[in-house]
Design an enzyme around this catalytic site. Sequence first.
Site, PDB file in Angstrom:
ATOM      1  N   ILE A   1       3.790   4.987  -5.471  1.00  0.00           N
ATOM      2  CA  ILE A   1       3.191   6.150  -6.141  1.00  0.00           C
ATOM      3  C   ILE A   1       2.498   7.081  -5.146  1.00  0.00           C
ATOM      4  CG2 ILE A   1       0.929   5.113  -6.722  1.00  0.00           C
ATOM      5  CD1 ILE A   1       3.064   7.188  -9.125  1.00  0.00           C
TER       6      ILE A   1
ATOM      7  N   GLN B   1      11.440   0.084   2.552  1.00  0.00           N
ATOM      8  CA  GLN B   1      12.169  -1.154   2.868  1.00  0.00           C
ATOM      9  C   GLN B   1      12.809  -1.761   1.620  1.00  0.00           C
ATOM     10  OE1 GLN B   1       8.933  -3.435   4.485  1.00  0.00           O
ATOM     11  NE2 GLN B   1       7.991  -3.833   2.523  1.00  0.00           N
TER      12      GLN B   1
ATOM     13  N   SER C   1       3.249  -2.531  -4.832  1.00  0.00           N
ATOM     14  CA  SER C   1       2.300  -2.679  -5.954  1.00  0.00           C
ATOM     15  C   SER C   1       2.685  -1.799  -7.136  1.00  0.00           C
ATOM     16  CB  SER C   1       0.890  -2.291  -5.513  1.00  0.00           C
ATOM     17  OG  SER C   1       0.520  -2.969  -4.351  1.00  0.00           O
TER      18      SER C   1
ATOM     19  N   SER D   1       5.414  -1.199  -8.366  1.00  0.00           N
ATOM     20  CA  SER D   1       6.507  -1.750  -9.176  1.00  0.00           C
ATOM     21  C   SER D   1       6.006  -2.557 -10.355  1.00  0.00           C
ATOM     22  CB  SER D   1       7.392  -2.659  -8.317  1.00  0.00           C
ATOM     23  OG  SER D   1       7.817  -1.976  -7.183  1.00  0.00           O
TER      24      SER D   1
ATOM     25  N   HIS E   1      -4.175 -10.144  -7.636  1.00  0.00           N
ATOM     26  CA  HIS E   1      -4.828  -9.793  -8.904  1.00  0.00           C
ATOM     27  C   HIS E   1      -3.860 -10.120 -10.048  1.00  0.00           C
ATOM     28  CE1 HIS E   1      -6.761  -7.728 -12.087  1.00  0.00           C
ATOM     29  NE2 HIS E   1      -5.828  -6.807 -12.179  1.00  0.00           N
TER      30      HIS E   1
ATOM     31  N   TYR F   1      -9.879  -5.722 -18.314  1.00  0.00           N
ATOM     32  CA  TYR F   1      -9.314  -4.522 -18.930  1.00  0.00           C
ATOM     33  C   TYR F   1      -8.181  -4.919 -19.874  1.00  0.00           C
ATOM     34  CZ  TYR F   1      -5.764  -5.043 -15.239  1.00  0.00           C
ATOM     35  OH  TYR F   1      -4.791  -5.541 -14.408  1.00  0.00           O
TER      36      TYR F   1
ATOM     37  N   TRP G   1      -4.942   4.042  -5.895  1.00  0.00           N
ATOM     38  CA  TRP G   1      -4.624   3.460  -7.206  1.00  0.00           C
ATOM     39  C   TRP G   1      -3.703   4.418  -7.953  1.00  0.00           C
ATOM     40  CZ3 TRP G   1      -7.593  -0.742  -9.807  1.00  0.00           C
ATOM     41  CH2 TRP G   1      -8.281  -1.527  -8.882  1.00  0.00           C
TER      42      TRP G   1
ATOM     43  N   ASP H   1     -23.100  20.788   8.735  1.00  0.00           N
ATOM     44  CA  ASP H   1     -24.169  21.652   9.245  1.00  0.00           C
ATOM     45  C   ASP H   1     -24.851  20.897  10.373  1.00  0.00           C
ATOM     46  OD1 ASP H   1     -25.600  19.882   7.573  1.00  0.00           O
ATOM     47  OD2 ASP H   1     -27.198  21.340   7.278  1.00  0.00           O
TER      48      ASP H   1
ATOM     49  N   GLY I   1     -26.452  10.832  10.361  1.00  0.00           N
ATOM     50  CA  GLY I   1     -25.944   9.532  10.771  1.00  0.00           C
ATOM     51  C   GLY I   1     -24.704   9.129   9.990  1.00  0.00           C
TER      52      GLY I   1
HETATM   53  P1  FAD Z   1       3.135   0.534  -2.977  1.00  0.00           P
HETATM   54  O1  FAD Z   1       3.527   0.784  -4.352  1.00  0.00           O
HETATM   55  O2  FAD Z   1       2.971  -0.886  -2.575  1.00  0.00           O
HETATM   56  O3  FAD Z   1       4.167   1.238  -2.043  1.00  0.00           O
HETATM   57  C1  FAD Z   1       4.208   0.976  -0.666  1.00  0.00           C
HETATM   58  C2  FAD Z   1       5.647   1.030  -0.253  1.00  0.00           C
HETATM   59  O4  FAD Z   1       5.747   0.961   1.158  1.00  0.00           O
HETATM   60  C3  FAD Z   1       6.429  -0.138  -0.799  1.00  0.00           C
HETATM   61  O5  FAD Z   1       7.439   0.371  -1.614  1.00  0.00           O
HETATM   62  C4  FAD Z   1       6.970  -0.825   0.423  1.00  0.00           C
HETATM   63  O6  FAD Z   1       8.259  -1.343   0.225  1.00  0.00           O
HETATM   64  C5  FAD Z   1       6.935   0.277   1.464  1.00  0.00           C
HETATM   65  N1  FAD Z   1       6.848  -0.223   2.832  1.00  0.00           N
HETATM   66  C6  FAD Z   1       5.896  -1.025   3.355  1.00  0.00           C
HETATM   67  N2  FAD Z   1       6.149  -1.294   4.638  1.00  0.00           N
HETATM   68  C7  FAD Z   1       7.288  -0.641   4.951  1.00  0.00           C
HETATM   69  C8  FAD Z   1       8.062  -0.534   6.130  1.00  0.00           C
HETATM   70  N3  FAD Z   1       7.731  -1.171   7.248  1.00  0.00           N
HETATM   71  N4  FAD Z   1       9.183   0.213   6.087  1.00  0.00           N
HETATM   72  C9  FAD Z   1       9.540   0.866   4.956  1.00  0.00           C
HETATM   73  N5  FAD Z   1       8.850   0.779   3.811  1.00  0.00           N
HETATM   74  C10 FAD Z   1       7.743   0.043   3.815  1.00  0.00           C
HETATM   75  N6  FAD Z   1      -3.819   0.693 -10.380  1.00  0.00           N
HETATM   76  C11 FAD Z   1      -4.243   1.491 -11.377  1.00  0.00           C
HETATM   77  O7  FAD Z   1      -4.621   2.624 -11.140  1.00  0.00           O
HETATM   78  N7  FAD Z   1      -4.263   1.049 -12.665  1.00  0.00           N
HETATM   79  C12 FAD Z   1      -3.894  -0.206 -12.979  1.00  0.00           C
HETATM   80  O8  FAD Z   1      -3.913  -0.580 -14.144  1.00  0.00           O
HETATM   81  C13 FAD Z   1      -3.511  -1.079 -11.950  1.00  0.00           C
HETATM   82  N8  FAD Z   1      -3.202  -2.360 -12.215  1.00  0.00           N
HETATM   83  C14 FAD Z   1      -2.763  -3.162 -11.218  1.00  0.00           C
HETATM   84  C15 FAD Z   1      -2.394  -4.475 -11.529  1.00  0.00           C
HETATM   85  C16 FAD Z   1      -1.891  -5.287 -10.547  1.00  0.00           C
HETATM   86  C17 FAD Z   1      -1.515  -6.689 -10.877  1.00  0.00           C
HETATM   87  C18 FAD Z   1      -1.765  -4.807  -9.237  1.00  0.00           C
HETATM   88  C19 FAD Z   1      -1.227  -5.655  -8.165  1.00  0.00           C
HETATM   89  C20 FAD Z   1      -2.124  -3.507  -8.924  1.00  0.00           C
HETATM   90  C21 FAD Z   1      -2.654  -2.691  -9.903  1.00  0.00           C
HETATM   91  N9  FAD Z   1      -3.067  -1.398  -9.618  1.00  0.00           N
HETATM   92  C22 FAD Z   1      -3.464  -0.566 -10.620  1.00  0.00           C
HETATM   93  C23 FAD Z   1      -3.089  -0.876  -8.232  1.00  0.00           C
HETATM   94  C24 FAD Z   1      -1.853  -0.046  -7.939  1.00  0.00           C
HETATM   95  O9  FAD Z   1      -0.726  -0.717  -8.371  1.00  0.00           O
HETATM   96  C25 FAD Z   1      -1.722   0.238  -6.456  1.00  0.00           C
HETATM   97  O10 FAD Z   1      -2.958   0.655  -5.944  1.00  0.00           O
HETATM   98  C26 FAD Z   1      -0.678   1.314  -6.192  1.00  0.00           C
HETATM   99  O11 FAD Z   1       0.521   0.983  -6.830  1.00  0.00           O
HETATM  100  C27 FAD Z   1      -0.424   1.461  -4.708  1.00  0.00           C
HETATM  101  O12 FAD Z   1       0.614   2.371  -4.515  1.00  0.00           O
HETATM  102  P2  FAD Z   1       1.188   2.649  -3.068  1.00  0.00           P
HETATM  103  O13 FAD Z   1       2.216   3.683  -3.174  1.00  0.00           O
HETATM  104  O14 FAD Z   1       0.050   2.899  -2.148  1.00  0.00           O
HETATM  105  O15 FAD Z   1       1.776   1.254  -2.588  1.00  0.00           O
END
Ligand code: FAD
Length: 818
Positions: free
Chosen positions: A14, A36, A45, A47, A225, A256, A354, A543, A560
């Site tokens: 996202i 990847q 995450s 997904s 989580h 939640y 998030w 400032d 600071g």
């Molecule tokens: P990701 O979705 O993890 O995307 C990172 C991408 O980078 C991945 O697709 C990965 O394949 C790619 N990548 C990594 N390394 C490489 C590489 N070397 N080469 C190429 N690609 C690479 N958030 C909310 O706001 N509300 C919720 O209700 C909520 N519930 C959650 C419940 C659970 C169980 C979990 C685990 C998370 C939840 N979150 C929620 C948090 C949220 O899902 C994440 O903060 C958010 O999806 C992160 O998005 P992202 O794009 O940063 O990371």
Amino acid sequence: MQDRARIVVIGAGIAGTSTVYHLAQLGWKDIVVVDQGPLFKTGGSTSHAPGLLFVVNSSRTMANFAKYTTALDDSMKLNGERIFWKTGGMEVAWTKERWYDLKRKYAYGKSWGVGAELLGPSEARAKVPLLSEKIYGAMYSPNDGAGYAHMVAEALALEAQKRGAATFYGDTKVTGIEVVNGQVKAVNTDKGRIQTDIVLCCAGIWGPLVGKMAGVTVPLYPMRHQYAVTEPLPELKGEKEKVRHPILRHQDEAMYFRQEFDSYLVGAYRHEPMLVEPEDILEWKDSKVMPSVMDWAPSIFEQGLRESGELLPATKGKGLKFKLNGMFSFTADGMPLMGESPNVRGFWMAEAVWITHAGGVGKAMAEWLVQGYPELDMRECDVARFHPHALTKSYVRTRSAQQFREVYDIIHPGQQMENPRNLRLTPFYPRLKELDAEFFEGVGWERPQWFKANAKMLEQYPYNGPKRTEWQSRFWSPIIAAEHHAVRNGVGMFDITPFTKIEVTGPGALKFLQSITSNNLDQPVGRIVYTAMPNHRGGIRADLTITRLSEDRFLVLTGGGMGMLDLFWLRKNALRDGSVSITDVTSSMFNIGLWGPKSRDVLKTVVDEDISNDAFPYMTAKRMQIQEIPVLAIRISYVGELGWEIYGPAELGLRAWDILWKAGRWSGITAVGGGAFETLRLEKGYRMWGSDIHTEYNPYEAGIGFAVRPNKGDFIGRDALAKIKKDGVKRKLVCITMDEPNTLAMGKEPILDGSKVLGYVTSANYGYTVGKSIVYGYVPTECAAEGTKVQIEHFKEIYPATVTREPLLDPENLRLKG
Ligand code: FAD
């Protein structure tokens, strides 16, 4: 595969897709996104997040990110299907303490303009009939909602593709990042090399590993989580809508909930954090095994399930039809990591984001990349904010784990971290301890807030402030008032060593500093100048007070807390011809604030130099000797009194403290803490960067237009400021005083004109000398005139107040210049 790109985005979750969508909106093309995993259920995450979006937040920036995100997600469709449900959301109060705190939180919603209302138990149950009758009430936030995050990501990506702006490559792993002379040059993947000057790391929990490829620390920790979905509930039989009920938070049990057809999804944080080393995250193998998913841990969900049955009795004893143990990122301060790395040019990141904030984060990232500044204030999110100790693995691990534990806790704004403490100790620490200082932590420093040894001064200066509520009395002491009076009537010694001190030297130093500040620094040696450091649109990036030490040597002093942001900005804009050198000298120098009407009489007994007003006027600096200690004395004061900031080598600091202390004994010299500092500066109307002023405000609105000298030559933001001045401002920072005794604001409360929200409180405190409860905040110019009647809403109480002429204390500066 493309072998060149304007920017390579790593990660199609996202954070990555939202930024790309907004970059496309702003007209960028030639964007390459690699992931990847397969597109767009990549295994990150995004997904598997259940996608609940709660908007109201104590941070104005985060609340604005979230409000924007729900509106954006609500506008998106994928293959014509709905992917987001703007249901509204409720935070329920199970305890009296939470109900009280929700009154504070509701006010954030009002102050930030994101919407919130308080509901009684029956009103809350009318929205979610499954709720227990035992609740005290709920805060309803109309802009909350829930959606399928990976579908939103896909929809955003498709929009960017439609504009011909971006190409997405799934199943493509980044294996290396080439950096030459501190500048990103290329990205290597398992499918080939892509030449680029800009990398945007949106790799989520893999962020630290990707950062390492470029030599950049990405200070986050992956954590596990869990959430689960119940078996169908008879009470919801026949429910055809994916999400109809407002989403719920039960923060007293760190949980939640969201309805899902005829079931309920339940998530729980009430357990010890489960940290994962980035190196231990599984490699992507096939679509059945997501690398960010681990085995279900039943024991840590048991309490959550029990509590779920209490809040939503229909879920009691229900089996679980779906369980997920996923991974996401936490940071040391709970905020995202955004912006360009201070260490490697061209390495940008949007990490620890998030779903809730991703739309707003993507917009801000795109603005930052395209125009050089985001519209919103980024100080809490900018990755350049961290001081070196806060980038260590141990610190990030400890603090991120604590953020997880406290994620839904009631946190008082004055609440102090418990661990790690005693990291940065000033040379005076032994003396501060002897005086029984109550230490507050600030970017690792132990800073006295007041001194218990000063309790006896309450006999001399009986407490003359307002009666405080229990909440207002936390992390506070009446000793603060006594210390305040001691400074106004005698002399106070302040440990201000944590101020950030930066030396800018070299033949190009003046030219460079002139190019990034608004005031004229071309002054005689020894002169001090107060100036803004504007951004390109005239917002106040910092400032500063800048002292000219010699022809080509300047001492830049800044706060600071946010000093690293200023250091980064200086370095980023420094001339690259070798004519300027920038050194952070904070750790090598002590700094004592010696302020109060008797300060000259104390100082003159320990220096040989003439420090009379004629020989040493206000806003000048001199090198002197305090016995065997060479010091730089700077005649300025943030508390509005005669006095000096005294700088010297850190290792001689303790000796300097002892000499001054002894010299001042006749005067009743008093060690004074940060609590008094804050009330003193507010009486004098001095602005605090980060609350009263920041990038969203310009000097003319903030009342520091005197620090803008457009005729001095070109500088960043000059054209923008000229236009602002010509057009006139629409809002102004004003001083407001409460009309009734015993009323006090604490910051961030709404400023009202009846039902209309005019603005919010940027600073608030009691002025013990002027005898007034003081509030600062921005209001529309038509409400800025002296005498305008307004109201301040504090925990649902409405306090009448009046816009007042400022500063309340010593408008002629007689005390300062005496
Ligand atoms: P990701 O979705 O993890 O995307 C990172 C991408 O980078 C991945 O697709 C990965 O394949 C790619 N990548 C990594 N390394 C490489 C590489 N070397 N080469 C190429 N690609 C690479 N958030 C909310 O706001 N509300 C919720 O209700 C909520 N519930 C959650 C419940 C659970 C169980 C979990 C685990 C998370 C939840 N979150 C929620 C948090 C949220 O899902 C994440 O903060 C958010 O999806 C992160 O998005 P992202 O794009 O940063 O990371």
